[in-house]
Enzyme design. Sequence first.
Site, short mmCIF file in Angstrom:
data_model
loop_
_atom_site.label_atom_id
_atom_site.label_comp_id
_atom_site.label_asym_id
_atom_site.label_seq_id
_atom_site.Cartn_x
_atom_site.Cartn_y
_atom_site.Cartn_z
N HIS A 87 0.82 -1.20 0.00
CA HIS A 87 0.00 0.00 0.00
C HIS A 87 0.85 1.26 0.00
CE1 HIS A 87 -3.99 -1.87 1.67
NE2 HIS A 87 -3.65 -2.34 0.49
N TYR A 97 -9.55 3.90 2.83
CA TYR A 97 -10.12 2.76 3.56
C TYR A 97 -11.64 2.81 3.70
CZ TYR A 97 -5.62 0.67 4.60
OH TYR A 97 -4.41 0.03 4.48
N GLU A 138 1.23 1.81 7.86
CA GLU A 138 1.57 2.57 6.66
C GLU A 138 2.08 3.97 6.98
OE1 GLU A 138 -2.09 2.02 4.50
OE2 GLU A 138 -1.73 -0.14 4.50
N ARG A 201 3.37 -0.26 -11.42
CA ARG A 201 3.96 -1.59 -11.33
C ARG A 201 5.16 -1.56 -10.39
NH1 ARG A 201 0.01 -2.06 -13.91
NH2 ARG A 201 -0.39 -3.34 -15.75
N ASN A 202 5.36 -2.64 -9.66
CA ASN A 202 6.53 -2.78 -8.78
C ASN A 202 7.63 -3.52 -9.52
OD1 ASN A 202 4.16 -3.57 -6.28
ND2 ASN A 202 5.23 -1.63 -6.40
N TYR A 203 8.87 -3.02 -9.42
CA TYR A 203 10.04 -3.70 -9.99
C TYR A 203 11.16 -3.74 -8.95
CZ TYR A 203 7.80 -3.37 -14.54
OH TYR A 203 6.91 -3.50 -15.59
N SER A 204 11.70 -4.91 -8.73
CA SER A 204 12.81 -5.05 -7.77
C SER A 204 14.03 -4.28 -8.26
CB SER A 204 13.19 -6.53 -7.62
OG SER A 204 12.14 -7.27 -7.07
N GLY A 278 13.40 -13.47 -11.78
CA GLY A 278 13.44 -13.46 -10.32
C GLY A 278 14.85 -13.25 -9.77
N GLY A 392 2.45 -10.52 -7.13
CA GLY A 392 1.11 -10.96 -7.48
C GLY A 392 0.47 -11.45 -6.21
#
Length: 403
Positions: A87, A97, A138, A201-204, A278, A392
């Site tokens: 979040h 919320y 958070e 989007r999340n990227y490592s 990964g 995911g």
Amino acid sequence: MSTLCEKTIETVKASVPFLSENALKLTCHFYQRMFKENPEVKVFFNPAHQVSGSQQAALAGAVCSFAENIETPEKLAAAVELIGNKHASLGVKAEHYPVVGKHLLGAIDDLLDPAPPEILEAWGEAYGFLADVLIGREKELYKEMAWEGFKEFEVAQIVEESEVIRSFYLKAADGAEAPASKPGQYVTLRLPDGNGSTTMRNYSLSSHGCSELLRISVKRESPQHADQPQGYASNYLHDSVKAGDRLELGAPCGEFYLDVEAHEKSGIPVLLLSGGVGVTPMLAMLQASAGRTFPVTFVQGAMNAAQHAFSEEVAKLADANANVIKHVRYSAPAEGDMPDSEGLFDEAFLSEFITTETEVYFCGPKPMMAHVLGALESMGHPQEKVHYEFFGPAEELKKCPMH
């Protein structure tokens, strides 16, 4: 933090059998309601997970888990940390919320047609309790982050790492140093969605310790089936983004990381296991732990040499640091490929690298992760020593056919 009254606990727990049978129907209706009446929140959700149904299934599992553990909320600590970080990475705030709560209770009421008042009252109190816990965590995370919201970064360089993986080196547009991060964490990219809005989007982060640049390494996602669309964000980055362009980044975030200092003190060995793209968080962990006193085994899986990214980078780190051992395993080697071994990450293979003390970190495609998770469980490896990153809904892993 408030506590739940006994009546609420009893009422919520009494609803578990009904939820177990109808949770997916409930969550599907919940998302339909919410997106219709409050379309502004759609930006926080991955459309692909909505189309596949995995997001609905994940929420169904979460609702049931919360109901089952309502008397012992401490058992939900890991889930709270995961959700809180997700979040915070997306910019979810306290004001969002009530929107979720309204539609969750509305979906319950619609499903029971109508719900008894005591059911709605109990679930309203229970949701408020959970929301307070998440909002509190958070707020702490936002204070720890290098910045709130999104900041412009310039693409300094783009490097082809394999047939399908491309690295993007990013520097702050305002000239500031790269933010500090923990090895294994991710950043969030906010991209145009082609429809006049944005998507996230999340990227490592695939590197660690550079004071000037951040690096993300992105696999071009192709459809797994003929009726599926290609991955929008990854293909946008591969096809449209060039050196000199600017991207909007959220600050590094995430609960999946290697605590290098703790391992330095304990000396406990680490296995970094990856498949395909990964490898990205594992690279950051490897860079952070190379040259330390604790032993690190870096096992990288790929289909073949053409899809094996970062081979030279990893080889150099292993050669230069006595505490690092590397191993390359191909699942479908091509003619002329020379991996260290061939096959999947099965129990026999994993047992070569694991003792009961070993802390195992892994990341990769869903089938591979489900396979590894199942193998570690069968081996009886301590659950507290198993750590993984999955971009995911995590419930998918436990339902994957290979698990």
